[in-house]
Design an enzyme around this catalytic site. Structure first.
Site, PDB file in Angstrom:
ATOM      1  N   CYS A 262       0.861  -8.040   4.807  1.00 25.45           N
ATOM      2  CA  CYS A 262       2.176  -8.541   5.178  1.00 25.45           C
ATOM      3  C   CYS A 262       2.165 -10.045   5.194  1.00 25.45           C
ATOM      4  O   CYS A 262       1.163 -10.667   5.515  1.00 25.45           O
ATOM      5  CB  CYS A 262       2.605  -8.004   6.548  1.00 25.45           C
ATOM      6  SG  CYS A 262       1.957  -8.926   7.925  1.00 25.45           S
TER       7      CYS A 262
ATOM      8  N   ARG B 167       2.599  -1.463   6.579  1.00 24.01           N
ATOM      9  CA  ARG B 167       1.900  -0.395   7.266  1.00 24.01           C
ATOM     10  C   ARG B 167       1.090   0.468   6.305  1.00 24.01           C
ATOM     11  O   ARG B 167       1.343   0.490   5.098  1.00 24.01           O
ATOM     12  CB  ARG B 167       2.901   0.509   7.994  1.00 24.01           C
ATOM     13  CG  ARG B 167       3.835   1.236   7.029  1.00 24.01           C
ATOM     14  CD  ARG B 167       4.807   2.159   7.740  1.00 24.01           C
ATOM     15  NE  ARG B 167       5.547   2.935   6.742  1.00 24.01           N
ATOM     16  CZ  ARG B 167       5.799   4.229   6.825  1.00 24.01           C
ATOM     17  NH1 ARG B 167       5.397   4.902   7.864  1.00 24.01           N
ATOM     18  NH2 ARG B 167       6.451   4.855   5.868  1.00 24.01           N
ATOM     19  N   LEU B 168       0.120   1.190   6.872  1.00 22.83           N
ATOM     20  CA  LEU B 168      -0.534   2.294   6.185  1.00 22.83           C
ATOM     21  C   LEU B 168       0.288   3.528   6.518  1.00 22.83           C
ATOM     22  O   LEU B 168       0.294   3.992   7.657  1.00 22.83           O
ATOM     23  CB  LEU B 168      -1.974   2.457   6.680  1.00 22.83           C
ATOM     24  CG  LEU B 168      -2.748   3.677   6.159  1.00 22.83           C
ATOM     25  CD1 LEU B 168      -2.885   3.610   4.648  1.00 22.83           C
ATOM     26  CD2 LEU B 168      -4.107   3.771   6.813  1.00 22.83           C
TER      27      LEU B 168
ATOM     28  N   ASN C  39       2.091  -1.064  15.029  1.00 23.40           N
ATOM     29  CA  ASN C  39       0.842  -0.707  14.362  1.00 23.40           C
ATOM     30  C   ASN C  39       0.212   0.438  15.130  1.00 23.40           C
ATOM     31  O   ASN C  39      -0.007   0.325  16.337  1.00 23.40           O
ATOM     32  CB  ASN C  39      -0.100  -1.918  14.336  1.00 23.40           C
ATOM     33  CG  ASN C  39      -1.423  -1.621  13.660  1.00 23.40           C
ATOM     34  OD1 ASN C  39      -1.518  -0.738  12.814  1.00 23.40           O
ATOM     35  ND2 ASN C  39      -2.447  -2.375  14.032  1.00 23.40           N
ATOM     36  N   GLY C  40      -0.089   1.543  14.465  1.00 27.47           N
ATOM     37  CA  GLY C  40      -0.731   2.666  15.138  1.00 27.47           C
ATOM     38  C   GLY C  40      -0.028   3.976  14.868  1.00 27.47           C
ATOM     39  O   GLY C  40       0.642   4.151  13.851  1.00 27.47           O
ATOM     40  N   GLU C  41      -0.184   4.908  15.793  1.00 25.23           N
ATOM     41  CA  GLU C  41       0.457   6.222  15.704  1.00 25.23           C
ATOM     42  C   GLU C  41       0.869   6.665  17.111  1.00 25.23           C
ATOM     43  O   GLU C  41       0.107   6.517  18.067  1.00 25.23           O
ATOM     44  CB  GLU C  41      -0.502   7.281  15.128  1.00 25.23           C
ATOM     45  CG  GLU C  41      -0.891   7.070  13.675  1.00 25.23           C
ATOM     46  CD  GLU C  41       0.231   7.357  12.698  1.00 25.23           C
ATOM     47  OE1 GLU C  41       1.243   7.969  13.100  1.00 25.23           O
ATOM     48  OE2 GLU C  41       0.094   6.949  11.527  1.00 25.23           O
TER      49      GLU C  41
ATOM     50  N   ASP D 158       7.625   7.601  13.550  1.00 29.48           N
ATOM     51  CA  ASP D 158       7.344   7.499  14.979  1.00 29.48           C
ATOM     52  C   ASP D 158       7.748   6.139  15.531  1.00 29.48           C
ATOM     53  O   ASP D 158       8.105   6.007  16.701  1.00 29.48           O
ATOM     54  CB  ASP D 158       5.869   7.781  15.267  1.00 29.48           C
ATOM     55  CG  ASP D 158       4.916   6.931  14.438  1.00 29.48           C
ATOM     56  OD1 ASP D 158       5.373   6.251  13.503  1.00 29.48           O
ATOM     57  OD2 ASP D 158       3.702   6.955  14.723  1.00 29.48           O
TER      58      ASP D 158
ATOM     59  N   VAL E 280     -22.998   9.632   6.994  1.00 35.40           N
ATOM     60  CA  VAL E 280     -23.891   8.677   6.343  1.00 35.40           C
ATOM     61  C   VAL E 280     -25.250   8.756   7.018  1.00 35.40           C
ATOM     62  O   VAL E 280     -25.376   9.153   8.174  1.00 35.40           O
ATOM     63  CB  VAL E 280     -23.358   7.228   6.412  1.00 35.40           C
ATOM     64  CG1 VAL E 280     -22.061   7.098   5.656  1.00 35.40           C
ATOM     65  CG2 VAL E 280     -23.195   6.770   7.853  1.00 35.40           C
TER      66      VAL E 280
ATOM     67  N   GLY F 111     -15.472  10.974  17.047  1.00 33.78           N
ATOM     68  CA  GLY F 111     -15.884  11.342  18.401  1.00 33.78           C
ATOM     69  C   GLY F 111     -15.909  10.196  19.383  1.00 33.78           C
ATOM     70  O   GLY F 111     -16.486  10.340  20.478  1.00 33.78           O
TER      71      GLY F 111
END
Length: 636
Positions: free
Chosen positions: A2, A47-48, A72-74, A97, A285, A358
């Site tokens: 942006c 945004r993604l 930014n976020g969910e 959202d 990994v 986790g």
């Protein structure tokens, strides 16, 4: 990416230099009778897209466009919030959202944060009140920086966005550097640049008529709620984890999970398998060095749940990405597990756009072995007269014995004895102790930082805790320091760098609030960590995984610094550029390098100095530019 929208079009930097959410609020100043004539706000966002991919562009507005927000976020409970807001007569233009924010503000004002379940950093402008609201989620999953001057407030999700707008701010904050060398990250509210601050987790900032206020809106309560039935508590743990996982699996994009082979990520995969309609995609990994390789344990879980499993081996050549990491992190960051974190994110992004992990299980259920160690050493009191001797002998053993050796464990215990709990814990978490920093600082830096005590941050965190036991107090401290400052920053930055969104069921605030109030003996019992979580997972995970020693996301960094990375470390830390900084004594840095070669364990100190030097070259020595190109994921 942006572009930052400034007060005038000439203030807009190169869009390739910044990402996510950013803006400037400028105050015009008083008119003749002392009343303010107006404010100017400019917002930018890219945004993604995960929810409402087609129509969820930002900024978002209220019906009359008097309230505008970038986010930014969910927000995981957005569907529930949307239904409630529609019933109250609000109109939505999108299915995203983020649009819930402006309508929630109209209903609840600043208290809207208490209605959000998710990870977020947002900026909201109320044009009628000429008032800005900034907010960061409860535990600090999403970052938010700001710079306040007498006439303007600038904010961004990335530090480089603010330095692009205000290049004069690119001056190292020496107190932030001091704290970084202790804790391996720059703790909030500091940033590495003087005059730029981080909004701490669980806080809101308001700015109106040139006046700024920062306040905390969420604090976890680690006071035990009362007697708990162990069987019921285990069942409740499973219920909360399933619910937290279910709401984090809402996505219009492909979704998977990181699988390290530890209990927390394995529990999340087990929960996902109970919710998902098909096989879960999992990603791991590992290293050629078996001491740091957990892939065999990850495979056990992958086989049990029939996941679509993918692996990548990280070798010393992966260190080629260090310049890339320095660019994305914006600040010096010395947790070496950022390297495998970057690669597991890169591997995952080849297959999915969202990955569950986790994170947070250790801080809620007592997973770190240091909790048990602190509980054991708390029983000992050493007279003040002999404390220096204990510390000297302990330091000698730690510096000369190999990791895992009995004499090195004895050195750890001796070094800890005699300190207060908060100082003991601060010492245990230190990359550089106070004496070690003083030994490496230049005379000028010593003068500048005279009287500045990094351990005082730990003192304050301990005093702020209401927990009635040492173990719960340690978890409370970690939730407010190490978790957001290190772990969450690491995962957010390495995943966002790969256009991957990370979601953490164990960081669901409902689960965290419930777990915080469990008695300490259900978390750490004797030498057993995560006692209750292990009980809860007995039907979900194999016993050999539940009861093996905690390994962590370690990296064979000490070996690399004596072999493939040895010459790189010496070049970075001893060349003319590094010596000219004036921060550190060249002879002391050389002594650290030579000592490590000779068998002393100077891994953490050398790595912290290297990351600071690489960061300085990237963000202070040269103009900002785009990130270097990282090597693609390949391998075994």
């Amino acid at each position: 990416m942006c572009g930052v929208a400034g007060i005038a079009t000439t203030d807009v930097p190169d869009p390739a230099m910044v990402t996510t959410m950013c803006g400037i609020l400028a105050h015009r100043g008083p008119d003749g009778d002392g009343f303010h004539t107006g404010d100017h706000i400019a917002l930018g966002m890219r945004r993604l897209a995960i929810i409402d991919v087609a129509g969820g562009d930002q900024p978002v507005y209220s019906e009359d466009r008097s309230v505008v927000a970038v986010f930014n976020g969910e927000i995981y409970n957005f569907a529930e919030l949307r239904r409630e807001l529609l019933s109250r007569g609000h109109t939505f233009r999108t299915g995203s959202d983020s649009e819930c924010l402006v309508h929630l503000y109209e209903e609840h004002g600043d208290e809207l944060v208490h209605h959000l379940r998710g990870m977020f950093a947002f900026a909201l402008w109320d044009a009628k009140e000429r008032r800005l609201l900034l907010a960061r989620d409860r535990v600090g999953k999403k970052p938010l920086y700001y710079r306040a001057t007498g006439e303007a407030l600038m904010f961004a999700s990335e530090l480089k966005a603010l330095t692009a707008v205000a290049p004069e701010s690119r001056e190292v904050d020496l107190v932030a550097l001091h704290h970084y060398l202790t804790y391996q990250y720059v703790p909030a509210p500091w940033s590495i640049f003087r005059g730029i601050r981080k909004l701490p987790p669980g806080h809101v900032l308001t700015w109106q008529d040139g006046r700024m206020r920062v306040r905390r809106y969420w604090t976890p309560d680690f006071t035990p709620a009362g007697p708990v039935d162990e069987r019921e508590a285990a069942e409740r743990t499973r219920e909360l984890l399933l619910d937290a996982t279910r709401v984090r699996m809402v996505s219009e994009r492909p979704l998977g999970a990181f699988l390290s082979g530890g209990i927390d990520s394995s529990a999340v995969v087990a929960a996902m398998a109970r919710v998902a309609e098909g096989p879960v995609k999992t990603f791991a990994v590992g290293f050629d060095d078996a001491r740091f390789d957990e892939r065999v344990h990850a495979r056990v879980v992958a086989q049990r749940y029939g996941t679509d499993h993918h692996e990548f081996v990280v070798g010393a050549s992966a260190l080629d990405i260090l310049p890339t990491l320095a660019w994305y992190f914006d600040e010096p960051f010395a947790d070496a597990s950022a390297i495998p974190s970057f690669y597991v994110a890169k591997l995952s992004r080849q297959h999915v756009t969202v990955a569950l992990n986790g994170d947070g299980g250790d801080e809620s259920f007592g997973g770190y072995t240091r909790y048990a160690l602190m509980a054991r050493t708390a029983r000992f009191r050493v007279p003040g007269a002999v404390q220096p001797a204990f510390g000297h002998l302990g330091r000698l053993l730690l510096d000369t014995e190999r990791p895992g050796a009995y004499r090195r464990r004895a050195g750890l215990a001796l070094s800890m004895l005699g300190k207060s709990p908060e100082r003991r814990y601060a010492w245990l978490m230190s990359y550089f102790t106070t004496d070690e920093k003083h030994a490496v600082y230049s005379a000028e830096l010593l003068r500048e930082l005279s009287g500045t005590d990094s351990y005082a941050l730990m003192d304050r965190a301990f005093r702020a805790s209401r927990a009635d036991s040492l173990v719960n107090r340690l978890m409370d401290v970690d939730v407010n320091t190490y978790l957001p400052g290190d772990l969450l920053a690491k995962v957010d930055i390495t995943t966002m760098a790969n256009s991957l969104e990370a979601r953490s069921p164990f960081l669901d605030h409902r689960l965290m609030e419930w777990a915080a109030r469990l008695p300490a003996h259900l978390k750490v019992r004797g030498g057993t960590t995560k006692y209750l979580l292990k009980k809860a997972m007995e039907d979900w995970l194999p016993p050999e995984l539940l009861h093996r020693p905690k390994q962590g996301f370690g990296v064979p960094l000490g070996h690399w610094l004596r072999t493939g990375l040895r010459d790189v470390a010496r070049d970075v830390l001893t060349d003319r550029t590094a010596r000219s900084r004036g921060f550190f004594r060249p002879e002391s840095v050389q002594a650290l390098l030579d000592g490590h070669d000779a068998g002393e364990n100077r891994t953490r100190q050398l790595w912290a100095l290297m990351q600071f030097e690489l960061w300085h070259r990237r963000f202070v020595d040269q103009p900002l530019s785009g990130p270097p190109v990282a090597d693609p994921v390949g391998g075994k």
